[in-house]
Design an enzyme around this catalytic site. Structure first.
Site, PDB file in Angstrom:
ATOM      1  N   HIS A   1      99.495  63.801 104.938  1.00  0.00           N
ATOM      2  CA  HIS A   1     101.332  63.944 104.172  1.00  0.00           C
ATOM      3  C   HIS A   1     100.623  65.858 103.551  1.00  0.00           C
ATOM      4  O   HIS A   1      99.581  65.337 102.749  1.00  0.00           O
ATOM      5  CB  HIS A   1     102.048  63.365 103.238  1.00  0.00           C
ATOM      6  CG  HIS A   1     103.080  63.875 103.254  1.00  0.00           C
ATOM      7  ND1 HIS A   1     103.917  65.371 102.661  1.00  0.00           N
ATOM      8  CD2 HIS A   1     104.701  63.568 103.682  1.00  0.00           C
ATOM      9  CE1 HIS A   1     104.661  64.991 102.362  1.00  0.00           C
ATOM     10  NE2 HIS A   1     105.602  64.213 103.613  1.00  0.00           N
TER      11      HIS A   1
ATOM     12  N   ARG B   1     103.655  68.393 109.729  1.00  0.00           N
ATOM     13  CA  ARG B   1     102.271  68.303 108.713  1.00  0.00           C
ATOM     14  C   ARG B   1     101.124  68.902 108.730  1.00  0.00           C
ATOM     15  O   ARG B   1     100.547  68.582 108.344  1.00  0.00           O
ATOM     16  CB  ARG B   1     102.469  66.335 108.763  1.00  0.00           C
ATOM     17  CG  ARG B   1     103.921  66.166 108.338  1.00  0.00           C
ATOM     18  CD  ARG B   1     104.009  64.570 107.900  1.00  0.00           C
ATOM     19  NE  ARG B   1     105.346  64.432 107.237  1.00  0.00           N
ATOM     20  CZ  ARG B   1     106.124  63.442 107.244  1.00  0.00           C
ATOM     21  NH1 ARG B   1     105.638  62.410 108.117  1.00  0.00           N
ATOM     22  NH2 ARG B   1     107.083  62.794 107.085  1.00  0.00           N
TER      23      ARG B   1
ATOM     24  N   ARG C   1     102.840  62.212 113.324  1.00  0.00           N
ATOM     25  CA  ARG C   1     104.711  61.876 113.085  1.00  0.00           C
ATOM     26  C   ARG C   1     105.456  63.194 112.827  1.00  0.00           C
ATOM     27  O   ARG C   1     104.823  63.831 112.088  1.00  0.00           O
ATOM     28  CB  ARG C   1     103.957  60.682 112.689  1.00  0.00           C
ATOM     29  CG  ARG C   1     105.784  60.515 112.436  1.00  0.00           C
ATOM     30  CD  ARG C   1     105.498  59.099 112.075  1.00  0.00           C
ATOM     31  NE  ARG C   1     105.187  58.748 110.352  1.00  0.00           N
ATOM     32  CZ  ARG C   1     106.222  59.340 109.483  1.00  0.00           C
ATOM     33  NH1 ARG C   1     106.924  59.675 109.622  1.00  0.00           N
ATOM     34  NH2 ARG C   1     105.642  58.992 107.851  1.00  0.00           N
TER      35      ARG C   1
ATOM     36  N   HIS D   1      98.677  59.778 105.217  1.00  0.00           N
ATOM     37  CA  HIS D   1      99.934  58.823 104.766  1.00  0.00           C
ATOM     38  C   HIS D   1     100.974  58.225 105.973  1.00  0.00           C
ATOM     39  O   HIS D   1     101.272  57.258 105.684  1.00  0.00           O
ATOM     40  CB  HIS D   1     100.841  60.620 105.156  1.00  0.00           C
ATOM     41  CG  HIS D   1     102.366  60.257 105.130  1.00  0.00           C
ATOM     42  ND1 HIS D   1     102.774  59.551 103.822  1.00  0.00           N
ATOM     43  CD2 HIS D   1     103.657  60.544 105.897  1.00  0.00           C
ATOM     44  CE1 HIS D   1     103.968  59.103 103.638  1.00  0.00           C
ATOM     45  NE2 HIS D   1     104.242  60.279 105.597  1.00  0.00           N
ATOM     46  N   HIS D   2      99.938  58.420 107.374  1.00  0.00           N
ATOM     47  CA  HIS D   2     100.827  57.584 108.522  1.00  0.00           C
ATOM     48  C   HIS D   2      99.472  57.375 109.696  1.00  0.00           C
ATOM     49  O   HIS D   2      99.025  58.552 109.429  1.00  0.00           O
ATOM     50  CB  HIS D   2     101.677  57.889 109.431  1.00  0.00           C
ATOM     51  CG  HIS D   2     102.397  57.091 110.477  1.00  0.00           C
ATOM     52  ND1 HIS D   2     103.587  56.267 109.821  1.00  0.00           N
ATOM     53  CD2 HIS D   2     102.193  57.050 111.158  1.00  0.00           C
ATOM     54  CE1 HIS D   2     104.211  55.851 111.236  1.00  0.00           C
ATOM     55  NE2 HIS D   2     103.412  56.733 111.726  1.00  0.00           N
TER      56      HIS D   2
ATOM     57  N   ARG E   1     110.735  71.002 100.574  1.00  0.00           N
ATOM     58  CA  ARG E   1     110.543  72.589 101.721  1.00  0.00           C
ATOM     59  C   ARG E   1     111.874  72.318 102.543  1.00  0.00           C
ATOM     60  O   ARG E   1     112.000  74.302 102.389  1.00  0.00           O
ATOM     61  CB  ARG E   1     109.361  72.495 102.517  1.00  0.00           C
ATOM     62  CG  ARG E   1     108.205  72.515 101.115  1.00  0.00           C
ATOM     63  CD  ARG E   1     106.665  72.267 102.241  1.00  0.00           C
ATOM     64  NE  ARG E   1     106.887  70.974 102.559  1.00  0.00           N
ATOM     65  CZ  ARG E   1     106.360  70.404 103.531  1.00  0.00           C
ATOM     66  NH1 ARG E   1     105.793  71.021 104.985  1.00  0.00           N
ATOM     67  NH2 ARG E   1     106.120  69.112 103.485  1.00  0.00           N
TER      68      ARG E   1
ATOM     69  N   GLU F   1     109.443  65.616 101.976  1.00  0.00           N
ATOM     70  CA  GLU F   1     109.268  67.301 102.901  1.00  0.00           C
ATOM     71  C   GLU F   1     111.134  67.296 102.233  1.00  0.00           C
ATOM     72  O   GLU F   1     110.963  69.008 103.015  1.00  0.00           O
ATOM     73  CB  GLU F   1     108.867  67.010 104.261  1.00  0.00           C
ATOM     74  CG  GLU F   1     108.896  67.679 105.498  1.00  0.00           C
ATOM     75  CD  GLU F   1     107.690  66.789 106.224  1.00  0.00           C
ATOM     76  OE1 GLU F   1     107.161  67.508 106.719  1.00  0.00           O
ATOM     77  OE2 GLU F   1     108.549  66.478 107.026  1.00  0.00           O
TER      78      GLU F   1
END
Ligand code: ADP
Length: 448
Positions: free
Chosen positions: A242, A279, A421, A381-382, A258, A255
C-alpha cells in the site's frame, strides 16, 4: 472433546462470516473458528469501501457503469493476470451483494472514487464510517441473531482428510487443548500472509524489511495446512504494497484521501506521479524518491471531505501549518518550491488538466488553510495469491481436480486480483465469494 457439524469455517473475517451467514440461512449447521480473541481479521482494517457496478446508487448519481467496465478496469489494474472466470463472477455479482449486505443491515449508498477505477464505483459506509467497522457490526449482529457458533481463541492447525476429501479440522484452544471438528464441508477463510515476513520474503525477496498493514494473525496458516491435499496455489508471488503507510508505526492512510484531493510531493517539493494510479505504480514511484518516502499533502477542504482523516489528526500523525511556506519549513523541504508545486497543481485543477501527470480526478483546489502533510512509504498490504478455486469456490488441487468437501474464499485464495488488487475490491471479493462458498457448501452437505 470432538464435535460434529455440517460446515466448519476457518477464520471469522469478512469472508468467513459472509459464508457463515449465508450457509446458516440455507439451513446448514455451522461452526466458525477464529484464532484471535476477536472477530474481523484484516476486514477490521478495511477503510475505503466496496466496489460494485451498476447499482441503484450509481444510477441515482447518473454514473454509467457496468460489470463489463468494472471487469475491464480490474483486469487492467491486475496486469491482465486475473482469473477471468473468477473476475466475471465478482463483477456480475457485486451489485446484488451490496443489496444482500443491506438486507442484513448495512448502508452502502455513498459513492466515491478510488485508484484504478474509471468511474465512481466504491460504495462507502454511512457517515464516513470505515467499511470494515461497519460490516463487522452488521455481521456481529447477524451472528448473534442466527445464533452461529463462533469459537474465538481457537486455532485451526490441521485439515482432516480421507484421501482427496476434507472431513473436518483439528483445532487448538487457548490452553493448548486440541480437539477435532468433524464436518461435511470445510471452508477456508483464514485470510492472507501479509504479516508473515518469512513467507513474504520467500515469495518476494525484495520486500525484506518492509512494514505491514496486516493484523498479526495474517500468517498464511492455510498454506501449510493444504499441502497434504496437494492444493494448487495461484499467483502466490503477487504481493501488494500500500503506497501510503506511515513508516515505523505502520498506520495506513486510506486511499480515499488521495481520491478526495491530496497530492504527493517528494523532498524536492515536487509532485512525481499521478496520485490516483494503481497501488503498485504509486508504491514504486515513492520508492524511487530520495529517502524512499514521500509526503502526502492536502488542505482543510480535503479534511472536511475525507472523514477518515480526523482519526489521523487525532492520532497526531499530521504536520499542520497555516501556510504552504510554513509547511515546507516544518517538513524541512524547499518551501518556495512547495508553494510553486501547489500553485501549479491548483492551476491544473482550474483548467481541468494535469499537464504533468494526467491525473483526471483532482476534486479540490488546495487553498483552504490550514495545510497538512504526512510522511508515507509503501508497506505490505495484500497478498493477491493463494489457494486456487473455481467459480463455485471449490478448492482445486495440482492435478486440476476439485478437493472434495473443501471450499475457500477471501484473501486466502488467489486469482481474483491478478497481479495487483484495486482499492475497494477486497470487500467485494470477501463478500461475493464468501457468500458463494457458504451457499455451495450448504447445498453440498444437504442430505449427506
Ligand atoms: P478475509 O478478508 O479474507 O475475510 P480476514 O483477514 O478479514 O480475511 O479474516 C481472516 C481471519 O482468519 C482472521 O481473523 C484470522 O485471525 C483468522 N485466522 C487465520 N488463521 C487462522 C487459523 N489457523 N485458525 C483460525 N483462524 C485463523
Amino acid at each position: 472433546e470432538d464435535i460434529s457439524t455440517d460446515i466448519v469455517i476457518i477464520g471469522a473475517g469478512g469472508a468467513g462470516l459472509s459464508a457463515a451467514i449465508e450457509a446458516t440461512n440455507q439451513g446448514a449447521k455451522v461452526v466458525v473458528v477464529e484464532k484471535n480473541a476477536f472477530m474481523g481479521g484484516n476486514t477490521n482494517y478495511a477503510t475505503g469501501g466496496m466496489n460494485a457496478a451498476g447499482t441503484k446508487y450509481q444510477e441515482t448519481k447518473g454514473i454509467q457503469d457496468s460489470p463489463e467496465l468494472y471487469f475491464k478496469d480490474t483486469m487492467k489494474g491486475g496486469h491482465d493476470k486475473n482469473d477471468p472466470a473468477l473476475l466475471k463472477v465478482l463483477t456480475e455479482k457485486s451489485a446484488e451483494t451490496i443489496y444482500w449486505l443491506e438486507e442484513l443491515g448495512a448502508k452502502l449508498s455513498e459513492i466515491g472514487r478510488s485508484g484504478g477505477q474509471s468511474v465512481d464505483r466504491i460504495h462507502k459506509g454511512p457517515e464516513g464510517m470505515p467499511i470494515g467497522t461497519h460490516l463487522m457490526d452488521v455481521f456481529a449482529d447477524q451472528i448473534e441473531k442466527l445464533n452461529i457458533d463462533v469459537r474465538l481463541n481457537t486455532k485451526a492447525v490441521e485439515i482432516l482428510a480421507e484421501g482427496n476429501k476434507a472431513t473436518g479440522i483439528k483445532v487448538e484452544n487457548k490452553d493448548g487443548n486440541a480437539y477435532n471438528i468433524n464436518a461435511k464441508a470445510v471452508i477456508l477463510a483464514s485470510g492472507g500472509f501479509g504479516a508473515n515476513p518469512e513467507l513474504v520474503t520467500k515469495y518476494k525477496p525484495e520486500l525484506e524489511g518492509f512494514g505491514t498493514t496486516n493484523q498479526p494473525g495474517a500468517t498464511g496458516d492455510a498454506l501449510a495446512m493444504v499441502e497434504k491435499l496437494d492444493v494448487a496455489l495461484t499467483d502466490i508471488k503477487e504481493i501488494q504494497t500500500h503506497p501510503t503507510v506511515v513508516p515505523k508505526i505502520n498506520e495506513m492512510i486510506t486511499e480515499g484521501v488521495r481520491g478526495d484531493g491530496a497530492i504527493l510531493v517528494n523532498r524536492d517539493s515536487k509532485r512525481f506521479i499521478n496520485e490516483l494510479e494503481t497501488r503498485d505504480v504509486v508504491s514504486k514511484a515513492i520508492l524511487s524518491q530520495e529517502g524512499n518516502t514521500a509526503f502526502l499533502l492536502f488542505d482543510q477542504q480535503v479534511v472536511e471531505e475525507a472523514s477518515a482523516i480526523q482519526k489521523y489528526k487525532d492520532a497526531g500523525l499530521l504536520t499542520e501549518a497555516a501556510s504552504l511556506k510554513e509547511l515546507g519549513e516544518k517538513l524541512k523541504i524547499d518551501a518556495e518550491a512547495l508553494e510553486k508545486t501547489v500553485n501549479t497543481y491548483n492551476e491544473y485543477y482550474r483548467n481541468k488538466e494535469d499537464k504533468e501527470f494526467g491525473r483526471r480526478l483532482m476534486n479540490v483546489e488546495l487553498t483552504k488553510t490550514p495545510f497538512y502533510a504526512v510522511e508515507i512509504a509503501p508497506a505490505i498490504h495484500h497478498t493477491m495469491g493463494g489457494v486456487r478455486i473455481n467459480t463455485n469456490t471449490e478448492v482445486i488441487n495440482n492435478s486440476g481436480n476439485v478437493v472434495e468437501g473443501l471450499y475457500a474464499a477471501g484473501e486466502v485464495t488467489g486469482g481474483v486480483h491478478g497481479g495487483n488488487r484495486i482499492g475497494g475490491n477486497a470487500v467485494s471479493d470477501i463478500t461475493v465469494f464468501g457468500r458463494i462458498a457458504g451457499k455451495n457448501a450448504a447445498e453440498a452437505v444437504k442430505g449427506k
